[in-house]
Motif scaffolding. Structure first.
Motif, PDB file in Angstrom:
ATOM      1  N   CYS A 229       9.968  19.144  18.321  1.00 21.59           N
ATOM      2  CA  CYS A 229      11.014  18.487  17.533  1.00 21.59           C
ATOM      3  C   CYS A 229      12.078  19.537  17.229  1.00 21.59           C
ATOM      4  O   CYS A 229      11.795  20.531  16.550  1.00 21.59           O
ATOM      5  N   ALA A 253       8.235  16.147  12.474  1.00 21.49           N
ATOM      6  CA  ALA A 253       9.656  16.040  12.130  1.00 21.49           C
ATOM      7  C   ALA A 253       9.957  16.662  10.768  1.00 21.49           C
ATOM      8  O   ALA A 253      10.988  17.323  10.581  1.00 21.49           O
ATOM      9  N   SER A 274      19.386  10.763  14.329  1.00 21.73           N
ATOM     10  CA  SER A 274      18.217  10.683  15.215  1.00 21.73           C
ATOM     11  C   SER A 274      18.156   9.310  15.851  1.00 21.73           C
ATOM     12  O   SER A 274      18.984   8.435  15.563  1.00 21.73           O
ATOM     13  N   PHE A 280      10.935   9.536  12.446  1.00 20.96           N
ATOM     14  CA  PHE A 280      12.165   9.672  11.661  1.00 20.96           C
ATOM     15  C   PHE A 280      12.369   8.503  10.700  1.00 20.96           C
ATOM     16  O   PHE A 280      13.257   8.548   9.863  1.00 20.96           O
TER      17      PHE A 280
END
Length: 374
Positions: A229, A253, A274, A280
């Motif tokens: 990530c 994340a 994102s 997310f």
């Protein structure tokens, strides 16, 4: 027989048999059979006996074939039945007196694989497959909420080595699904967006820490997959933070965001854009954005162009690191990724969009001294 029939007076059949070196009883049988074939005496001729033997042989063969079809009726009623499931029937019929050749001809089976199975009913590969299935089932029984990737990790930790794809196939065949899993079908919708799209494909920024992009990519190694990530600052195209882990969960994340904020410090008001991945949209990630006083932004479903600037970086990473050769371990791939980002991408790769400067040089030139010190 002609000599015995035309013998002179006083000469016996026994003497003729002795002269020719055969037993007298054998000669008498030949003469009796010849008399029957010539019609001198009543009885079944040799031709009739051969036909009778052939008829009996064919009757026996038909009985065997009927027995094969009768016993195999339950097997043949199942569509797409693997051949290995029929081989036990071949063995049972052979024990009952039906030759393997007859059974294979009636059922249209190749004899060579059948003989191989009869010699070794369970191969080493099947034993190994059974061990893997036992390890996966044990993990599934202990944690029914785990998907096949987590089950594969648990099985590997107990010594049952297998790829994620193998674990998926075994779980599919045995219908070992996660209790949280849902059937895939048409019309399945992605999760709702937790933020609006504040970027609208305008990947420009007037200064650092104004607009960040993030996404997750996965790559295979000899030990399994490794997930990255990364967070990219649109102002200088610099990867300002990243996180690498063996599992793609929300903490991947969140860790990347926390590492980035710790490095850049003053990030209040920064927009983090994102795609609509579950990591997310998770509550932990949304809380992390609020904790750092940042604004979230999410693109549309199935629109890769909404995060194209981040996808371009992953494309470079794929070509320059991942496609070069396959890494045996996750640690080896981790070192390769970090080395390419920090040494090559940041300090040696010049970009036309930055005036032929590297991301580090561009930030040094364009950032005020006060921010550089921060």
């Amino acid at each position: 027989m002609r000599v015995a029939r035309n013998r002179g007076p006083g000469v016996t059949v026994e003497q003729v048999a002795a002269d020719f070196g055969v037993h007298a009883m054998t000669l008498w049988k030949w003469m009796r059979r010849a008399d029957i074939d010539d019609g001198v005496k009543p009885g079944t001729t040799g031709h009739d006996s051969a036909e009778l033997r052939e008829a009996r042989r064919r009757i026996k063969l038909l009985e065997q074939e009927n027995e094969v079809l009768r016993r195999a009726a339950a097997y043949l009623s199942q569509a797409n039945l693997p051949r290995e499931r029929i081989y036990p029937l071949v063995k049972e019929l052979a024990a009952g007196g039906v030759p393997v050749t007859v059974t294979c001809r009636v059922l249209k089976l190749a004899r060579q694989p059948c003989y191989r199975w009869l010699d070794v009913p369970v191969t080493g590969a099947e034993f190994e497959e059974a061990y893997r299935a036992n390890a996966l089932f044990a993990a599934h029984r202990d944690d029914p909420e785990f998907g096949y990737r987590f089950l594969a990790d648990e099985a590997r930790s107990t010594g049952a080595v297998m790829a994620d794809r193998t674990a998926w196939r075994v779980c599919r065949d045995n219908r070992w699904w996660s209790v949280f899993g849902k059937k895939c079908g048409r019309g399945k919708k992605a999760g709702p967006p937790v933020h609006d799209d504040l970027v609208n494909r305008t990947f420009t920024a007037t200064g650092p820490n104004r607009l960040w992009l993030t996404d997750i990519t996965e790559h295979a190694t000899g030990e399994g997959k490794l997930y990255l990530c990364a967070v990219k600052d649109v102002f200088s195209n610099r990867i300002v933070g990243y996180s690498i882990d063996a599992r793609m969960k929300s903490r991947l994340a969140v860790t990347a965001l926390d590492n980035t904020v710790a490095r850049r410090q003053d990030v209040a008001g920064c927009i983090l854009h994102s795609d609509r991945g579950s990591q997310f949209r998770s509550s932990k990630f949304v809380q992390a954005l609020g904790r750092h006083r940042m604004a979230g932004s999410i693109g549309r479903v199935g629109a890769a162009g909404d995060n194209a600037a981040m996808e371009s970086f992953f494309s470079l990473l794929q070509k320059n690191v991942l496609d070069r050769r396959t890494r045996a371990t996750r640690e080896e791939l981790r070192i390769a990724i970090v080395t390419w980002i920090e040494r090559t991408y940041h300090r040696r790769r010049r970009q036309a969009a930055l005036g032929r400067l590297t991301p580090i040089e561009y930030e040094t030139v364009m950032t005020p001294p006060a921010l550089q010190a921060a």
